[in-house]
Design a protein around this motif. Structure first.
Motif, PDB file in Angstrom:
ATOM      1  N   PHE A  22     -27.788  14.392  22.402  1.00 43.19           N
ATOM      2  CA  PHE A  22     -28.066  15.792  23.107  1.00 43.19           C
ATOM      3  C   PHE A  22     -26.786  16.115  23.711  1.00 43.19           C
ATOM      4  CE2 PHE A  22     -29.198  17.965  27.108  1.00 43.19           C
ATOM      5  CZ  PHE A  22     -29.701  18.818  26.487  1.00 43.19           C
ATOM      6  N   LEU A  23     -26.097  15.521  24.263  1.00 39.95           N
ATOM      7  CA  LEU A  23     -24.732  15.799  25.050  1.00 39.95           C
ATOM      8  C   LEU A  23     -23.837  16.187  24.132  1.00 39.95           C
ATOM      9  CD1 LEU A  23     -24.483  13.186  27.861  1.00 39.95           C
ATOM     10  CD2 LEU A  23     -25.191  15.701  28.174  1.00 39.95           C
ATOM     11  N   GLU A  24     -23.469  15.497  22.854  1.00 36.04           N
ATOM     12  CA  GLU A  24     -22.650  15.786  21.939  1.00 36.04           C
ATOM     13  C   GLU A  24     -23.078  17.114  21.151  1.00 36.04           C
ATOM     14  OE1 GLU A  24     -23.009  12.700  19.109  1.00 36.04           O
ATOM     15  OE2 GLU A  24     -21.838  11.263  20.356  1.00 36.04           O
ATOM     16  N   ALA A  25     -24.375  17.642  21.329  1.00 37.03           N
ATOM     17  CA  ALA A  25     -24.828  18.766  20.666  1.00 37.03           C
ATOM     18  C   ALA A  25     -24.365  20.055  21.684  1.00 37.03           C
ATOM     19  CB  ALA A  25     -26.058  18.883  20.214  1.00 37.03           C
ATOM     20  N   LYS A  26     -24.462  19.719  22.825  1.00 36.46           N
ATOM     21  CA  LYS A  26     -24.672  20.847  23.992  1.00 36.46           C
ATOM     22  C   LYS A  26     -23.078  21.070  24.646  1.00 36.46           C
ATOM     23  CE  LYS A  26     -28.940  21.596  23.501  1.00 36.46           C
ATOM     24  NZ  LYS A  26     -29.352  22.967  22.687  1.00 36.46           N
ATOM     25  N   LEU A  27     -22.313  19.559  24.977  1.00 40.15           N
ATOM     26  CA  LEU A  27     -21.106  19.835  25.597  1.00 40.15           C
ATOM     27  C   LEU A  27     -20.408  21.030  25.166  1.00 40.15           C
ATOM     28  CD1 LEU A  27     -20.367  16.274  26.496  1.00 40.15           C
ATOM     29  CD2 LEU A  27     -21.016  18.065  28.091  1.00 40.15           C
ATOM     30  N   PRO A  28     -20.164  21.341  23.770  1.00 37.31           N
ATOM     31  CA  PRO A  28     -19.223  22.236  23.527  1.00 37.31           C
ATOM     32  C   PRO A  28     -19.608  23.620  24.192  1.00 37.31           C
ATOM     33  CG  PRO A  28     -19.489  21.104  21.645  1.00 37.31           C
ATOM     34  CD  PRO A  28     -20.434  20.628  22.555  1.00 37.31           C
ATOM     35  N   ALA A  29     -20.854  24.030  24.345  1.00 35.31           N
ATOM     36  CA  ALA A  29     -21.253  25.205  25.168  1.00 35.31           C
ATOM     37  C   ALA A  29     -20.867  25.074  26.489  1.00 35.31           C
ATOM     38  CB  ALA A  29     -22.831  25.311  24.849  1.00 35.31           C
ATOM     39  N   VAL A  30     -21.018  23.913  27.068  1.00 39.51           N
ATOM     40  CA  VAL A  30     -20.670  23.795  28.445  1.00 39.51           C
ATOM     41  C   VAL A  30     -19.119  24.170  28.683  1.00 39.51           C
ATOM     42  CG1 VAL A  30     -20.629  22.387  30.444  1.00 39.51           C
ATOM     43  CG2 VAL A  30     -22.391  22.298  28.945  1.00 39.51           C
ATOM     44  N   ARG A  31     -18.336  23.589  27.879  1.00 38.22           N
ATOM     45  CA  ARG A  31     -16.893  23.596  27.974  1.00 38.22           C
ATOM     46  C   ARG A  31     -16.472  25.189  27.818  1.00 38.22           C
ATOM     47  NH1 ARG A  31     -16.739  17.716  25.507  1.00 38.22           N
ATOM     48  NH2 ARG A  31     -16.427  16.521  27.331  1.00 38.22           N
ATOM     49  N   PHE A  33     -18.159  27.815  28.343  1.00 38.45           N
ATOM     50  CA  PHE A  33     -18.789  28.734  29.210  1.00 38.45           C
ATOM     51  C   PHE A  33     -17.648  29.433  30.216  1.00 38.45           C
ATOM     52  CE2 PHE A  33     -21.580  30.323  32.832  1.00 38.45           C
ATOM     53  CZ  PHE A  33     -22.569  30.606  31.961  1.00 38.45           C
ATOM     54  N   GLU A  34     -17.762  30.489  30.740  1.00 38.82           N
ATOM     55  CA  GLU A  34     -16.959  31.245  31.420  1.00 38.82           C
ATOM     56  C   GLU A  34     -16.761  30.509  32.585  1.00 38.82           C
ATOM     57  OE1 GLU A  34     -16.123  35.476  33.806  1.00 38.82           O
ATOM     58  OE2 GLU A  34     -17.673  35.333  32.523  1.00 38.82           O
ATOM     59  N   GLU A  54     -16.925  17.756  36.416  1.00 34.42           N
ATOM     60  CA  GLU A  54     -16.664  19.076  36.048  1.00 34.42           C
ATOM     61  C   GLU A  54     -15.667  19.619  36.785  1.00 34.42           C
ATOM     62  OE1 GLU A  54     -21.185  19.987  34.099  1.00 34.42           O
ATOM     63  OE2 GLU A  54     -20.379  21.077  36.103  1.00 34.42           O
ATOM     64  N   GLU A  55     -14.888  20.532  36.241  1.00 33.64           N
ATOM     65  CA  GLU A  55     -14.017  21.363  37.146  1.00 33.64           C
ATOM     66  C   GLU A  55     -14.224  22.765  36.748  1.00 33.64           C
ATOM     67  OE1 GLU A  55      -9.138  21.694  38.295  1.00 33.64           O
ATOM     68  OE2 GLU A  55      -9.831  20.726  36.573  1.00 33.64           O
ATOM     69  N   TRP A  56     -14.276  23.793  37.584  1.00 37.25           N
ATOM     70  CA  TRP A  56     -14.647  25.119  37.457  1.00 37.25           C
ATOM     71  C   TRP A  56     -13.795  25.851  38.265  1.00 37.25           C
ATOM     72  CZ3 TRP A  56     -18.604  26.681  34.113  1.00 37.25           C
ATOM     73  CH2 TRP A  56     -19.468  25.853  33.868  1.00 37.25           C
ATOM     74  N   LYS A  57     -13.557  27.047  37.740  1.00 38.93           N
ATOM     75  CA  LYS A  57     -12.804  28.039  38.337  1.00 38.93           C
ATOM     76  C   LYS A  57     -13.277  28.443  39.733  1.00 38.93           C
ATOM     77  CE  LYS A  57     -10.618  30.473  34.425  1.00 38.93           C
ATOM     78  NZ  LYS A  57     -10.711  31.661  33.993  1.00 38.93           N
ATOM     79  N   SER A  58     -14.702  28.473  39.840  1.00 40.26           N
ATOM     80  CA  SER A  58     -15.141  28.617  41.322  1.00 40.26           C
ATOM     81  C   SER A  58     -16.467  28.022  41.502  1.00 40.26           C
ATOM     82  CB  SER A  58     -15.083  29.985  41.542  1.00 40.26           C
ATOM     83  OG  SER A  58     -16.272  30.865  40.689  1.00 40.26           O
ATOM     84  N   ARG A  59     -17.136  27.803  42.511  1.00 38.33           N
ATOM     85  CA  ARG A  59     -18.568  27.506  42.641  1.00 38.33           C
ATOM     86  C   ARG A  59     -19.528  28.456  41.918  1.00 38.33           C
ATOM     87  NH1 ARG A  59     -21.912  24.977  47.467  1.00 38.33           N
ATOM     88  NH2 ARG A  59     -19.830  23.803  47.688  1.00 38.33           N
ATOM     89  N   HIS A  62     -19.802  27.848  38.432  1.00 38.95           N
ATOM     90  CA  HIS A  62     -20.687  26.858  37.838  1.00 38.95           C
ATOM     91  C   HIS A  62     -22.137  27.140  38.375  1.00 38.95           C
ATOM     92  CE1 HIS A  62     -22.907  22.995  39.078  1.00 38.95           C
ATOM     93  NE2 HIS A  62     -22.442  22.787  37.986  1.00 38.95           N
ATOM     94  N   GLN A  63     -22.346  28.006  39.431  1.00 42.58           N
ATOM     95  CA  GLN A  63     -23.805  28.194  39.750  1.00 42.58           C
ATOM     96  C   GLN A  63     -24.325  29.374  38.740  1.00 42.58           C
ATOM     97  OE1 GLN A  63     -23.233  29.451  43.858  1.00 42.58           O
ATOM     98  NE2 GLN A  63     -23.886  27.381  44.507  1.00 42.58           N
ATOM     99  N   ALA A  64     -23.568  30.233  37.977  1.00 45.91           N
ATOM    100  CA  ALA A  64     -23.810  31.080  36.869  1.00 45.91           C
ATOM    101  C   ALA A  64     -24.182  30.346  35.626  1.00 45.91           C
ATOM    102  CB  ALA A  64     -22.775  32.081  36.751  1.00 45.91           C
TER     103      ALA A  64
END
Length: 96
Positions: A22-31, A33-34, A54-59, A62-64
């Motif tokens: 599941f993670l192998e299939a979904k992680l590209p979309a996470v990575r 994401f804006e 995870e590292e994000w530009k802002s909270r 991530h919440q989006a």
């Protein structure tokens, strides 16, 4: 300044192999994401604990993302492998 997010989860017995697919299939979309800067997965076989780092530009970014995967059903799919909801923590890098 970016933020770091940790999500700690406990994987159900005998569910890790399916979770990994599941993670192998979904992680590209996470990575992709804006606002996503990096995503790492850590797993402890002895405790069945999964840590998503995870590292994000802002909270807000991530919440989006969380709102998006809640709305499209991916969060529900992820939680189907777990014993309960994630423990989510937000951190800022400290310049020491």
């Amino acid at each position: 300044m970016s933020i770091w997010v940790t999500l700690e989860l406990v994987v159900q017995e005998n569910a890790y192999a399916d979770l990994q697919l599941f993670l192998e299939a979904k992680l590209p979309a996470v990575r992709g994401f804006e606002g996503a800067l990096s995503v790492s997965i850590l797993f402890d076989e002895e405790t069945n604990k999964l840590l998503i780092l995870e590292e994000w530009k802002s909270r807000a970014h991530h919440q989006a993302y969380i709102a998006s995967i809640t709305e499209n059903g991916v969060m529900e799919q992820l939680l189907s492998f777990m014993t309960g909801p994630p423990d989510v923590q937000y951190y800022e890098r400290v310049a020491i």
